[in-house]
Scaffold this motif. Structure first.
Motif, PDB file in Angstrom:
ATOM      1  N   LYS A   2      13.806 110.953  78.087  1.00 40.78           N
ATOM      2  CA  LYS A   2      12.924 109.907  78.592  1.00 40.78           C
ATOM      3  C   LYS A   2      11.664 109.810  77.736  1.00 40.78           C
ATOM      4  CE  LYS A   2      10.886 108.522  82.955  1.00 40.78           C
ATOM      5  NZ  LYS A   2      10.614 108.902  84.327  1.00 40.78           N
ATOM      6  N   ARG A   3      11.256 108.596  77.419  1.00 43.60           N
ATOM      7  CA  ARG A   3      10.048 108.361  76.631  1.00 43.60           C
ATOM      8  C   ARG A   3       9.135 107.387  77.355  1.00 43.60           C
ATOM      9  NH1 ARG A   3      10.291 109.367  70.630  1.00 43.60           N
ATOM     10  NH2 ARG A   3      12.089 110.703  70.396  1.00 43.60           N
ATOM     11  N   ILE A   4       7.827 107.554  77.124  1.00 43.37           N
ATOM     12  CA  ILE A   4       6.842 106.643  77.693  1.00 43.37           C
ATOM     13  C   ILE A   4       5.850 106.242  76.612  1.00 43.37           C
ATOM     14  CG2 ILE A   4       7.024 107.556  80.040  1.00 43.37           C
ATOM     15  CD1 ILE A   4       4.272 108.989  79.398  1.00 43.37           C
ATOM     16  N   GLN A   5       5.174 105.135  76.828  1.00 42.49           N
ATOM     17  CA  GLN A   5       4.136 104.644  75.933  1.00 42.49           C
ATOM     18  C   GLN A   5       2.820 104.643  76.696  1.00 42.49           C
ATOM     19  OE1 GLN A   5       4.888 103.434  72.703  1.00 42.49           O
ATOM     20  NE2 GLN A   5       2.728 103.128  72.249  1.00 42.49           N
ATOM     21  N   LEU A   6       1.786 105.284  76.129  1.00 40.96           N
ATOM     22  CA  LEU A   6       0.426 105.225  76.671  1.00 40.96           C
ATOM     23  C   LEU A   6      -0.488 104.753  75.549  1.00 40.96           C
ATOM     24  CD1 LEU A   6       0.169 108.572  78.685  1.00 40.96           C
ATOM     25  CD2 LEU A   6       0.521 106.284  79.607  1.00 40.96           C
ATOM     26  N   PRO A  16      10.014 118.628  83.242  1.00 40.57           N
ATOM     27  CA  PRO A  16      10.291 117.799  84.423  1.00 40.57           C
ATOM     28  C   PRO A  16       9.550 118.305  85.654  1.00 40.57           C
ATOM     29  CG  PRO A  16      12.235 119.088  83.797  1.00 40.57           C
ATOM     30  CD  PRO A  16      11.177 119.359  82.776  1.00 40.57           C
ATOM     31  N   ALA A  17       9.351 117.407  86.607  1.00 42.44           N
ATOM     32  CA  ALA A  17       8.626 117.721  87.836  1.00 42.44           C
ATOM     33  C   ALA A  17       9.231 118.913  88.562  1.00 42.44           C
ATOM     34  CB  ALA A  17       8.594 116.498  88.753  1.00 42.44           C
ATOM     35  N   SER A  18      10.544 119.067  88.523  1.00 44.95           N
ATOM     36  CA  SER A  18      11.190 120.189  89.218  1.00 44.95           C
ATOM     37  C   SER A  18      10.752 121.533  88.632  1.00 44.95           C
ATOM     38  CB  SER A  18      12.714 120.057  89.169  1.00 44.95           C
ATOM     39  OG  SER A  18      13.162 120.010  87.822  1.00 44.95           O
ATOM     40  N   ASP A  19      10.564 121.605  87.313  1.00 44.81           N
ATOM     41  CA  ASP A  19      10.089 122.850  86.682  1.00 44.81           C
ATOM     42  C   ASP A  19       8.636 123.129  87.045  1.00 44.81           C
ATOM     43  OD1 ASP A  19      12.602 122.924  85.541  1.00 44.81           O
ATOM     44  OD2 ASP A  19      11.901 122.672  83.470  1.00 44.81           O
ATOM     45  N   ILE A  20       7.840 122.085  87.132  1.00 41.02           N
ATOM     46  CA  ILE A  20       6.432 122.230  87.522  1.00 41.02           C
ATOM     47  C   ILE A  20       6.358 122.773  88.949  1.00 41.02           C
ATOM     48  CG2 ILE A  20       4.287 120.979  87.987  1.00 41.02           C
ATOM     49  CD1 ILE A  20       5.252 118.951  85.785  1.00 41.02           C
ATOM     50  N   VAL A 157       0.655 114.983  78.220  1.00 45.07           N
ATOM     51  CA  VAL A 157       0.088 114.145  79.277  1.00 45.07           C
ATOM     52  C   VAL A 157       0.981 114.256  80.504  1.00 45.07           C
ATOM     53  CG1 VAL A 157      -0.976 112.486  77.692  1.00 45.07           C
ATOM     54  CG2 VAL A 157       1.336 112.060  78.560  1.00 45.07           C
ATOM     55  N   GLY A 158       0.434 113.829  81.634  1.00 44.23           N
ATOM     56  CA  GLY A 158       1.190 113.803  82.875  1.00 44.23           C
ATOM     57  C   GLY A 158       0.753 114.910  83.801  1.00 44.23           C
ATOM     58  N   TYR A 159       1.058 114.743  85.067  1.00 45.74           N
ATOM     59  CA  TYR A 159       0.734 115.708  86.104  1.00 45.74           C
ATOM     60  C   TYR A 159      -0.744 116.126  86.037  1.00 45.74           C
ATOM     61  CZ  TYR A 159       1.544 119.129  89.706  1.00 45.74           C
ATOM     62  OH  TYR A 159       1.485 119.819  90.894  1.00 45.74           O
ATOM     63  N   GLY A 160      -1.603 115.129  85.945  1.00 46.07           N
ATOM     64  CA  GLY A 160      -3.042 115.364  85.923  1.00 46.07           C
ATOM     65  C   GLY A 160      -3.655 115.331  84.540  1.00 46.07           C
ATOM     66  N   ASN A 169      -1.190 110.184  86.468  1.00 44.35           N
ATOM     67  CA  ASN A 169      -0.363 109.905  87.637  1.00 44.35           C
ATOM     68  C   ASN A 169       1.110 110.273  87.468  1.00 44.35           C
ATOM     69  OD1 ASN A 169      -0.416 107.718  85.698  1.00 44.35           O
ATOM     70  ND2 ASN A 169       0.916 106.615  87.109  1.00 44.35           N
ATOM     71  N   LEU A 170       1.536 110.633  86.294  1.00 42.77           N
ATOM     72  CA  LEU A 170       2.952 110.904  86.040  1.00 42.77           C
ATOM     73  C   LEU A 170       3.378 112.226  86.676  1.00 42.77           C
ATOM     74  CD1 LEU A 170       2.850 109.907  82.281  1.00 42.77           C
ATOM     75  CD2 LEU A 170       3.819 108.541  84.160  1.00 42.77           C
ATOM     76  N   PRO A 171       4.515 112.271  87.345  1.00 43.47           N
ATOM     77  CA  PRO A 171       4.961 113.508  87.992  1.00 43.47           C
ATOM     78  C   PRO A 171       5.519 114.546  87.016  1.00 43.47           C
ATOM     79  CG  PRO A 171       6.557 111.773  88.374  1.00 43.47           C
ATOM     80  CD  PRO A 171       5.395 111.142  87.656  1.00 43.47           C
ATOM     81  N   ASP A 172       5.919 114.103  85.827  1.00 44.79           N
ATOM     82  CA  ASP A 172       6.439 114.996  84.789  1.00 44.79           C
ATOM     83  C   ASP A 172       5.374 115.176  83.712  1.00 44.79           C
ATOM     84  OD1 ASP A 172       9.268 114.935  85.811  1.00 44.79           O
ATOM     85  OD2 ASP A 172       9.131 112.831  85.221  1.00 44.79           O
TER      86      ASP A 172
END
Length: 178
Positions: A2-6, A16-20, A157-160, A169-172
């Motif tokens: 999965k990729r995102i653009q910021l 992933p959120a499950s590992d966090i 980035v992500g998860y704070g 805001n990203l959960p991963d």
């Protein structure tokens, strides 16, 4: 993958959120055993630690207090090497066990400065709990009592964690694509 653009940067999924969630659960389990009789004050370092602190606090099984401080040491994608206190400590800390809740320790500058300040205000002990630790980036001798995950020295980035205010805001968690 999965990729995102910021803004002008592309990031790929790295944690992933499950590992966090699993890392936080394991940390909470240790904290619940170690600190149940210490009446700690948990101190969330804003902005990045808000998600980690909230999820960790939901798993703490003993009475404790939480407070928030706002510190800044990053601009854009890099550390300035200086820590600015934007919102400081308000609670009476004399004789208290204080647990710093940090999203990430990379250079170690923020944690080092925070621990020194807390000890100077009379805290009996300062314990550091960080979700993420970049051992290859750390430039200071800092004692980390609880570490969720050790990660490579990538910009994430992500998860704070953010890039110029975006991505918190990203959960991963995502790493910068080079």
């Amino acid at each position: 993958m999965k990729r995102i653009q910021l803004l002008d940067k592309e990031f790929s999924l790295s944690i992933p959120a499950s590992d966090i969630k699993r890392a936080i659960w394991l940390m909470a389990d240790k904290i619940n055993r170690d600190l149940k009789d210490k009446n700690p004050l948990m101190v969330c370092i804003l902005n990045g630690s808000f998600m980690f602190s909230a999820d960790l606090m939901k798993l703490i099984e003993f009475p404790c207090q939480i407070s928030f401080v706002k510190l800044a040491s990053y601009e854009g994608m890099g550390s300035t090497g200086k820590v600015k206190e934007l919102i400081g400590f308000n609670e009476e800390l004399k004789g208290r066990t204080v647990v710093l809740l940090e999203d990430i320790v990379d250079t170690g500058v923020t944690v080092e400065n925070s621990v020194k300040q807390l000890l100077q205000t009379g805290a009996s002990e300062v314990i550091v709990a960080t979700l993420l630790y970049k051992p290859d980036a750390c430039k200071r001798e800092v004692k980390l009592d609880y570490i969720g995950l050790e990660i490579p020295n990538d910009f994430i980035v992500g998860y704070g964690l953010d890039y110029d205010g975006y991505g918190r805001n990203l959960p991963d968690i995502y790493s910068l694509v080079k």
